[in-house]
Design an enzyme around this catalytic site. Sequence first.
Site, short mmCIF file in Angstrom:
data_model
loop_
_atom_site.label_atom_id
_atom_site.label_comp_id
_atom_site.label_asym_id
_atom_site.label_seq_id
_atom_site.Cartn_x
_atom_site.Cartn_y
_atom_site.Cartn_z
N GLY A 1 -5.42 14.02 -2.90
CA GLY A 1 -6.44 14.50 -1.82
C GLY A 1 -5.93 14.16 -0.40
O GLY A 1 -6.22 15.02 0.49
N ILE A 2 -5.59 12.93 0.01
CA ILE A 2 -5.13 12.43 1.05
C ILE A 2 -4.17 13.14 1.69
O ILE A 2 -4.17 13.99 3.06
CB ILE A 2 -5.02 11.09 1.27
N THR B 1 0.44 5.02 5.07
CA THR B 1 -0.81 4.76 4.98
C THR B 1 -1.14 4.53 3.53
O THR B 1 -2.53 4.36 3.26
CB THR B 1 -1.69 6.05 5.62
N ALA B 2 -0.42 4.27 2.59
CA ALA B 2 -0.75 4.27 1.09
C ALA B 2 -0.68 2.79 1.00
O ALA B 2 -1.93 2.34 0.90
CB ALA B 2 0.49 4.87 0.24
N ARG B 3 0.32 2.25 0.50
CA ARG B 3 0.39 0.88 0.07
C ARG B 3 1.47 0.24 0.68
O ARG B 3 2.72 0.82 0.57
CB ARG B 3 0.35 0.55 -1.18
N ASP C 1 0.11 1.37 8.65
CA ASP C 1 -1.30 0.88 8.68
C ASP C 1 -1.44 0.00 7.41
O ASP C 1 -2.47 -0.75 7.19
CB ASP C 1 -2.30 2.42 8.34
N GLU D 1 -1.01 -8.07 3.01
CA GLU D 1 -2.13 -8.13 3.91
C GLU D 1 -3.14 -9.28 3.62
O GLU D 1 -3.17 -9.75 2.45
CB GLU D 1 -3.02 -6.57 3.55
N HIS E 1 -4.88 -1.68 8.82
CA HIS E 1 -5.31 -0.93 7.53
C HIS E 1 -6.71 -0.50 7.93
O HIS E 1 -7.66 -0.84 7.42
CB HIS E 1 -5.44 -1.87 6.40
N GLY F 1 -7.38 2.80 7.62
CA GLY F 1 -7.38 4.33 7.11
C GLY F 1 -8.78 4.64 6.84
O GLY F 1 -9.51 5.86 6.99
N THR F 2 -9.76 3.72 6.08
CA THR F 2 -11.28 4.05 5.69
C THR F 2 -12.17 3.47 6.64
O THR F 2 -13.41 3.23 6.28
CB THR F 2 -11.50 3.63 4.11
#
Length: 332
Positions: free
Chosen positions: A166-167, A245-247, A271, A276, A294, A296-297
């Site tokens: 979806g992203i 922007t994943a992991r 990101d 982390e 991070h 992203g959300t």
Amino acid sequence: MSTPKVVICGDIVWAHDELKEMLGSTTNIVLMDCQTRAQFFENLTGSGKYANVVGFYRHNSSADRIGIFDAELISKLPDSCKAICHNGAGYDQIDVKACKQRGIIVSNTPGAVDEGTATTALYLLLSALRQFSIAERNLRALKWKSGLPPAHDPSAMTLGLLGMGGIGVYFAKMAHALPMKKIYYHNRSPKKDAPEWAEYVPTLDELLEKCDVLSVHCPLNEHTVGLVGEAQIRKLRKGSIIINTARGKVIDEAALIRALEDGHLYAAGLDVYPDEPNVNPRLMEFRNVTLLPHMGTETEESQRAMEVRALQNLVDYFQTGKPRDLLAELRS
């Protein structure tokens, strides 16, 4: 029949009313208030607060107190536990194999994070292409355009997406509007809802050979740790860009740094990081790397949607025995 117990493991920030409306009349809601892993384990047994739990709402913030849902923690869960509904698209903090062995289903929150994470990727893309983060630092240091040679237009660059969930679809649509010269993607299989102008390529090597910008959107699991390593980065054209922007662990960070050092990569936008919230200080030495913590959300809308979707998965489980967002690896 007793009311099933649900433990809220981590933070509910935005969806307090929804929690009451969706689960308040049908379940016994217990807020996790322990401060250590040992306390958590103790409360899972006997007459402890979390004994006989049927379902968990899980947020990554709980890891600060009790650690991740690894094999050890899963082994401590009572036999009554049947569902872990995770708040987040990524679920690498849960040992899904251990859950499957114990008959515990796991869900995540795809869709809820698409816009927030995709707009983060778009910012990193534009910043890397146009050197915007360097330009802002220049301006704040009263250096104007000093040391800034002409950068790149998006329309001159080919974008490759590693992963098309979806992203990835959301980001591809935004990048197409810039426009990019061409957009390719690699997935385990062609994506049914992928835009017609996004061309599927069957292998990662083919994707790397075709793109000027590689944007990473695949989940982190045992198959994707270090997926973008030395060999893969060197298959990219000299002067390419990597966006993640994943992991963090999907990319071999040492290989990424080497490619930045010798100029194989023109720039990068990150990101996410392998450890982390710690960030490798070497990354901060590169002016051509845009770094975010991070983000992203980190929007109200994304976080509320994630909370509600995780709660809805619990509701779905109690109503049908299967949450809407049951992980693919657990589907029969």
